[in-house]
Design a protein around this motif. Structure first.
Motif, PDB file in Angstrom:
ATOM      1  N   ALA A  60      38.489  40.373  45.822  1.00 51.66           N
ATOM      2  CA  ALA A  60      37.019  40.238  45.150  1.00 51.66           C
ATOM      3  C   ALA A  60      36.754  40.884  43.921  1.00 51.66           C
ATOM      4  O   ALA A  60      37.270  42.054  44.084  1.00 51.66           O
ATOM      5  N   TYR A  61      36.347  40.146  43.170  1.00 49.76           N
ATOM      6  CA  TYR A  61      35.770  40.807  41.719  1.00 49.76           C
ATOM      7  C   TYR A  61      34.380  40.714  41.788  1.00 49.76           C
ATOM      8  O   TYR A  61      33.618  39.699  42.082  1.00 49.76           O
ATOM      9  N   ARG A 103      38.240  35.856  45.360  1.00 49.65           N
ATOM     10  CA  ARG A 103      36.703  35.689  44.716  1.00 49.65           C
ATOM     11  C   ARG A 103      36.383  36.303  43.834  1.00 49.65           C
ATOM     12  O   ARG A 103      36.968  37.363  43.504  1.00 49.65           O
ATOM     13  N   SER A 104      35.364  35.820  42.896  1.00 48.42           N
ATOM     14  CA  SER A 104      34.665  36.363  41.731  1.00 48.42           C
ATOM     15  C   SER A 104      33.106  35.997  41.511  1.00 48.42           C
ATOM     16  O   SER A 104      33.178  34.881  41.629  1.00 48.42           O
ATOM     17  N   ASN A 105      32.701  36.939  41.336  1.00 45.99           N
ATOM     18  CA  ASN A 105      31.190  36.567  40.907  1.00 45.99           C
ATOM     19  C   ASN A 105      30.730  37.653  39.913  1.00 45.99           C
ATOM     20  O   ASN A 105      31.606  38.691  39.567  1.00 45.99           O
ATOM     21  N   ALA A 148      27.980  44.885  48.256  1.00 41.33           N
ATOM     22  CA  ALA A 148      27.638  43.926  49.435  1.00 41.33           C
ATOM     23  C   ALA A 148      28.538  42.514  49.167  1.00 41.33           C
ATOM     24  O   ALA A 148      28.936  41.852  49.896  1.00 41.33           O
ATOM     25  N   MET A 149      28.318  42.218  47.945  1.00 42.16           N
ATOM     26  CA  MET A 149      29.182  40.649  47.533  1.00 42.16           C
ATOM     27  C   MET A 149      30.580  40.976  47.525  1.00 42.16           C
ATOM     28  O   MET A 149      31.444  39.915  47.492  1.00 42.16           O
ATOM     29  N   VAL A 150      31.359  42.073  47.672  1.00 46.94           N
ATOM     30  CA  VAL A 150      32.599  42.191  47.657  1.00 46.94           C
ATOM     31  C   VAL A 150      33.022  42.570  49.009  1.00 46.94           C
ATOM     32  O   VAL A 150      34.170  42.523  49.466  1.00 46.94           O
ATOM     33  N   HIS A 156      32.433  34.045  51.621  1.00 52.60           N
ATOM     34  CA  HIS A 156      32.129  32.558  51.561  1.00 52.60           C
ATOM     35  C   HIS A 156      31.389  32.605  49.795  1.00 52.60           C
ATOM     36  O   HIS A 156      31.100  31.333  49.308  1.00 52.60           O
ATOM     37  N   VAL A 157      31.067  33.463  49.279  1.00 52.64           N
ATOM     38  CA  VAL A 157      30.570  33.738  47.892  1.00 52.64           C
ATOM     39  C   VAL A 157      31.447  33.789  46.698  1.00 52.64           C
ATOM     40  O   VAL A 157      32.058  34.800  46.587  1.00 52.64           O
TER      41      VAL A 157
END
Length: 228
Positions: A60-61, A103-105, A148-150, A156-157
């Motif tokens: 995840a990024y 994943r990447s956000n 939290a996001m990684v 799923h984000v």
């Protein structure tokens, strides 16, 4: 990271600098330094890790964008251009990585940091506002959201643009078509000006930055105007 911790599953990359100046006064050095740190810095760290993430089917990024790119900010053409580039980079990494659980956000933070302290203070009122900002919009708040996001629980984000300002968490829209005009016989310069532009004009965005929760600023749609 592999040598120290035995594994790598997430990258959070907030590195940045400012070289604020009006575009008509901007030197190549002002441009190159900002692009190198933000855009090439994002590329370098992601490129060094993407193959590992794909091989292990997990990664995840969290990249850092900015409202200066998403909505614009006077005196920051270099910074805004780099930050919009990062948003595009994140989106495409998310699309390409989906089949391998990569994943990447990206996050547009509002926080009091050493980077924002480099912006000159013009008067006592500005200094007072900064003192309040230092307490209300701390760096640990977007940092907490990034972690939290990684995390595995956010598996799923992906492909999203978020904002964090104080205790406000924001989900930003992404560019999508809002109006299409068609002329079967083909457009001319004059019919574009006479027909297409007036039809789209009510949905144009103006150049203002309106307030969002937590003191963040965003461009607002222009008020609807009758087609002329």
């Amino acid at each position: 990271a592999l040598d120290s911790f035995g594994g790598l599953h997430a990258v959070i990359n907030p590195a940045g600098i400012l070289r604020d100046v009006m575009f008509h006064k901007m030197s190549e050095d002002d441009w190159d330094r900002v692009i190198d740190v933000h855009m090439r810095g994002s590329f370098n760290v992601a490129r060094a890790t993407i193959e590992l993430f794909r091989e292990q089917n997990d990664g995840a990024y969290m990249f850092f964008t900015s409202t200066s790119g998403l909505f614009g900010n006077i005196g920051q053409a270099n910074y805004g251009a780099a930050k919009m580039g990062i948003a595009g980079l994140s989106r495409i990494i998310a699309m390409e990585g989906a089949r391998n659980n990569v994943r990447s956000n990206c996050l547009a933070p509002v926080a009091w940091t050493r980077m924002t302290q480099s912006v000159p203070v013009k008067d006592e009122a500005a200094a007072a506002r900064r003192a309040v900002m230092a307490e209300k919009i701390r760096a640990d708040q977007p940092a907490r959201f990034s972690v939290a996001m990684v995390a595995p629980a956010a598996a799923h984000v992906s492909g999203q643009i978020f904002g964090a300002s104080g205790e406000n968490i924001i989900l930003y829209s992404q560019p999508r078509p809002i109006e299409t005009v068609t002329k079967e016989e083909g457009w001319t310069v004059q019919t574009i000006l006479d027909e297409a532009v007036p039809k789209m004009a009510p949905k144009f965005f103006d150049l203002n930055r309106g307030p969002l929760p937590g003191g963040n600023n965003a461009q607002q749609p222009a008020a609807a105007k009758p087609a002329s």
